[in-house]
Design an enzyme around this catalytic site. Structure first.
Site, PDB file in Angstrom:
ATOM      1  N   GLY A 573       0.828  -1.189   0.000  1.00 20.83           N
ATOM      2  CA  GLY A 573       0.000   0.000   0.000  1.00 20.83           C
ATOM      3  C   GLY A 573       0.866   1.244   0.000  1.00 20.83           C
ATOM      4  O   GLY A 573       2.092   1.182   0.140  1.00 20.83           O
ATOM      5  N   GLN A 576       0.111   9.332   1.577  1.00 22.75           N
ATOM      6  CA  GLN A 576       0.651  10.659   1.343  1.00 22.75           C
ATOM      7  C   GLN A 576       2.114  10.763   1.750  1.00 22.75           C
ATOM      8  O   GLN A 576       2.918  11.439   1.100  1.00 22.75           O
ATOM      9  CB  GLN A 576      -0.173  11.686   2.123  1.00 22.75           C
ATOM     10  N   VAL A 580       4.062   0.972   2.181  1.00 19.60           N
ATOM     11  CA  VAL A 580       4.217  -0.267   2.939  1.00 19.60           C
ATOM     12  C   VAL A 580       4.576  -1.361   1.948  1.00 19.60           C
ATOM     13  O   VAL A 580       3.863  -1.569   0.960  1.00 19.60           O
ATOM     14  CB  VAL A 580       2.925  -0.640   3.707  1.00 19.60           C
ATOM     15  N   ASP A 715      -9.568   1.893  13.517  1.00 20.00           N
ATOM     16  CA  ASP A 715      -9.803   1.269  12.209  1.00 20.00           C
ATOM     17  C   ASP A 715      -9.779  -0.250  12.323  1.00 20.00           C
ATOM     18  O   ASP A 715      -9.155  -0.939  11.515  1.00 20.00           O
ATOM     19  CB  ASP A 715      -8.763   1.750  11.200  1.00 20.00           C
TER      20      ASP A 715
END
Length: 856
Positions: A573, A576, A580, A715
């Site tokens: 991933g 900004q 990763v 999350d």
């Protein structure tokens, strides 16, 4: 050479991403396609006419005020005059599920909007199709004022490259429009299917119409050159006489045929694709309600056409016949990597009737089909015309081509030189700026409490200001949409709660004393926290100031790891401030602390996740990155991802964490099935109910540990849980950075990206994130697990309707919508889920209670 290697690697990654072909999910396929975001270029937006240059088509972008504020046609729109239109070219086929419109506001000067409109679409730019809803109506209700955004679901969705918005009026009036399209790229590549028209089944009690009612091609005795219900993303129910669709007639979800109409014993369907593709599988969703003489097909014979001729040897596939389970199911047909631009399949009857609701293909574009030649007029790029003769290239064309290639090489060399110079210049600036940085942030990972409190006070003030601001838009469940300021103004009790939240937050900033439950564990800490900006744009764990002060007592015992011992495998991933990566680490066992049980031989490579900060990240991002390392180094729990090592002696800064070999829980469960007859038929891997509970208990245990530190995750979802051997679970935090899960997050204009389908009502409406809101998210995560992640939470609701549903939780008038009880879920477990979603945060169970209940 370094930049060339990077370019080559980027192209390879893009190719691998493009190779991932899967069926579309209308509940997830709801991304803005680029009118408001700017991805759609000005040259791809056109119109029939315009008032002036300042109201040209390029100004018809949703939520933009450039020019005179919108696209406006040149003349007044008259009733039944459909000559005026705003057209968007998406450059490739897209699956479009939602549209948004807005009038011309222009800072209060504008007074024009479209009360109604129609949509036309095209896949090739020549044949235009009028969109109709499932009841056959073409006109869509538009705007009631110049400023509100009105979103309308397209039921059925459309598959198109070109889309036209055509304003409609019931009287002469001036209109202006700003628009947006929502959906995703159409990866199947299917441009049409030809099939016999669906028929009528006469049951004793009522007739059942299994015709393709939304087919957009020609329909007589057969259907030609169109797409319809077999590609609309809606799977039929087990009982084909019922329907997913509101106000639909019996049999609506299916297209069906009787063997009495086909003497050959089969139904032939031909599928045309945009180009030659390498096909791996075809999935056919069939009814198997044998009590009504309906069964899945007995066998299928598929012919393939790659160029102009059909291959002489067809493919034969015979699925297992099931006469015990009447459930509808997907039958997966292996297409054995055949190369084709068209497939013709003959489906043989196993009983009197055969009913299909969806047919999807998994494929990759054939490599040898890529061409530099421009498309013929009216055809999208990369879609070859039917007559594709061999081109002869003369010497002059060859010289021109060579000249162009030489010019391109020179341009690339110039770009590389500029990039190298820019890199040198940036390093010089970095050296200068590093002198200004706190030495502790560079040479040590310890954080002084005084510095932290200063940063915390700034963060708290910003957090308080943001938390007390309502969202820019809230859309109710009905057909009318309105601004949240108007919506919330109707709720005086909401305004009062907002004021209370503000005062609570202000009081919390004066005192960092955590609320402690009777068992001595901090419970439901309010949002007096420090929110560190993660490298991928997501917040890391929200940490109370008190906890961080306790953590700052000693330096972090994390060793520096040699970069050369990391091998790049895959980008997981990006965001900004960083990326990763999935990497293989050599010799990682030598860097582990003694408390960590590392069940891997010393000579074996270890899979790790590497969070990497961009070298050009600003000072605040670098500071947050080092603080995140500090936090992660303190987290030591069997069910929390561990920080293994760091690379901070040089740029880019990296932290190396565990990665589990089975990937994230969402993808893991979606590849499995519950134990039972259906799994035996499909030969899919299974997970038992006890193992599902075991995984859920581990998540609860990890969250119990975080809550004991007063940490708020914000999350929690299956995408943020990793799976290891023997169903081991560890909680992570980089799901937001993955494009795979972009549909799980709601982007608010000018603000954050939020996982609203997992968030509690107080987090969405008041901006309050606590352990109680994590408990709410756990209930949704448990719901995902028991559904094997086959469906997104609240998949029947749009993002805006999910937000409106939180308003119902706030009002508490018993009109809120809860997630339904999964089929595998016993009543006691569903009761626990419902307790996680209680309106009053103090009535929700703690993670200690949840963990104890799951173990029992």
């Amino acid at each position: 050479m370094k930049h060339l290697r990077h370019l080559h690697l980027l192209l390879l990654v893009l190719h691998l991403l493009a190779a991932a072909r899967s069926q579309v999910n209308p509940g997830v396929c709801r991304y803005p396609l680029g009118m408001s975001g700017g991805q759609i270029q000005d040259e791809d937006i056109s119109a029939s006419s315009q008032w002036s240059e300042s109201t040209a088509a390029r100004y018809g972008r949703l939520d933009f005020e450039e020019g005179d504020g919108a696209w406006c046609p040149e003349i007044t729109v008259e009733p039944d005059n459909l000559k005026e239109f705003l057209q968007i070219d998406l450059r490739s086929l897209h699956f479009i599920t939602l549209v948004g419109t807005q009038g011309r506001h222009a800072g209060g000067i504008g007074n024009e909007f479209a009360q109604m409109y129609k949509i036309k679409y095209s896949r090739d730019g020549s044949r235009w199709i009028s969109w109709r809803n499932r009841q056959g109506e073409q006109v869509i209700e538009g705007n009631r004022n110049t400023y509100d955004i009105v979103l309308k679901d397209l039921e059925p969705p459309i598959i198109a490259r070109f889309v036209r918005f055509m304003p409609v009026t019931d009287h002469s009036m001036n209109v202006c429009m700003r628009v947006e399209l929502y959906g995703c790229e159409w990866l199947d590549g299917l441009v049409s299917y030809n099939a016999p028209a669906g028929e009528q089944m006469n049951l004793p009690s009522f007739p059942v119409y299994v015709n393709d009612s939304v087919y957009d091609g020609a329909v007589t005795h057969s259907m030609t050159e169109g797409l319809g219900q077999l590609t609309d993303g809606v799977f039929g129910l087990d009982d084909f006489t019922s329907s997913h669709v509101y106000k639909a007639w019996p049999g609506y979800d299916y297209v069906g045929w009787s063997n009495e109409s086909f003497p050959g014993g089969y139904v032939e369907i031909m599928f045309e694709f945009d180009r030659i593709r390498n096909f791996t599988t075809m999935k056919v969703h069939c009814s198997n309600m044998f009590s009504h003489h309906v069964k899945a097909f007995r066998q299928v014979l598929c012919h393939f056409r790659s160029e102009s001729d059909w291959e002489p040897s067809p493919l034969l596939f015979s699925p297992a016949v099931d006469e015990e389970n009447p459930s509808a199911r997907f039958v997966t047909v292996s297409l054995a990597n055949h190369m084709a631009s068209a497939i013709k399949c003959q489906f043989y009857f196993a009983d009197t009737w055969m009913l299909f609701s969806e047919i999807t293909f998994q494929s990759d574009t054939a490599m040898y089909n890529t061409t530099l030649a421009p498309p013929k007029a009216g055809l999208p790029p990369n879609i070859p015309p039917e007559d594709d003769p061999t081109h002869k290239v003369d010497d002059s064309n060859t010289r021109i081509l060579i000249g162009c290639l030489v010019a391109i090489i020179f341009i690339l060399v110039a770009i590389i030189v500029i990039m190298l110079w820019r890199q040198v210049w940036q390093k010089m600036l970095e050296k200068a700026s590093r002198r200004m940085l706190d030495d502790e942030l560079i040479t040590s990972l310890s954080i002084q409490s005084e510095t932290f409190v200063y940063n915390h006070n700034q963060s708290s003030a910003a957090s308080e200001q943001e938390s007390n601001s309502p969202y820019e838009r809230i859309f109710p469940l009905g057909s009318d949409y309105q601004e949240p300021s108007r919506f919330i103004s109707k709720l005086p009790e909401f305004a009062q709660t907002s004021e209370e939240a503000a005062s609570t937050s202000a009081a919390a900033s004066k005192s960092t004393t955590a609320t402690v439950a009777q068992d001595g564990v901090p419970h439901y800490a309010e949002a007096d926290v420090v929110n560190l900006q993660g490298v991928t744009g997501s917040n890391t764990y929200a940490i109370p100031a008190l906890t961080m002060d306790l953590l700052s007592g000693k330096d972090v015992a994390v060793e520096e790891f040699p970069r050369k011992m990391l091998t790049f495998k895959e980008k997981l991933g990006e965001g900004q401030f960083g990326e990763v990566h999935l990497c293989e680490a050599e010799g990682m066992q030598k860097f582990m602390d003694k408390e960590f049980l590392f069940d891997v031989p010393e000579d074996q490579l270890v899979l790790v996740a590497v969070k990497m900060l961009r070298s050009d990240a600003n000072k605040n991002a670098r500071s947050d990155f080092l603080k995140e390392i500090k936090i992660m180094s303190r987290l030591k729990d069997p069910n929390i991802i561990r920080l293994l090592a760091v690379c901070i002696c040089s740029d880019p800064l990296c932290m190396i964490t565990e990665y589990m070999e089975n990937g994230d829980l969402n993808q893991f469960l979606s590849r499995h099935e519950p134990e039972g007859q259906l799994a035996l038929i499909s030969n899919a891997p299974t997970v038992s109910f006890s193992n599902l509970c075991y995984m859920a208990a581990q998540i609860a245990s990890g969250m119990k540990y975080l809550s004991s530190l007063n940490f708020v995750h914000r999350d929690l979802a299956t995408r943020n849980c990793l799976v290891g051997k023997n169903f081991t679970i560890k909680i992570a935090d980089f799901g937001m950075s993955r494009n795979l899960y972009s549909g799980d997050y709601y982007r608010i204009q000018g603000r954050a990206v939020l996982p609203i389908r997992w968030m509690s009502w107080e987090s969405i409406l008041l901006g309050k994130f606590t352990t109680a809101s994590d408990v709410w998210a756990f209930g949704v995560t448990l719901w995902e697990i028991l559904n094997f992640c086959k469906e997104q939470p609240y998949s029947q609701l749009t993002d805006e309707q999910v937000i409106e549903n939180t308003g119902e939780f706030f009002r508490d008038q018993k009109r809120q919508i809860y997630l339904p009880q999964p089929g595998l879920c016993p009543d006691s477990l569903y009761k626990m889920m419902l307790s996680c979603w209680r309106r009053n945060t103090k009535e929700r169970p703690s993670f200690q209670e949840i963990h104890r209940a799951l173990l029992e």
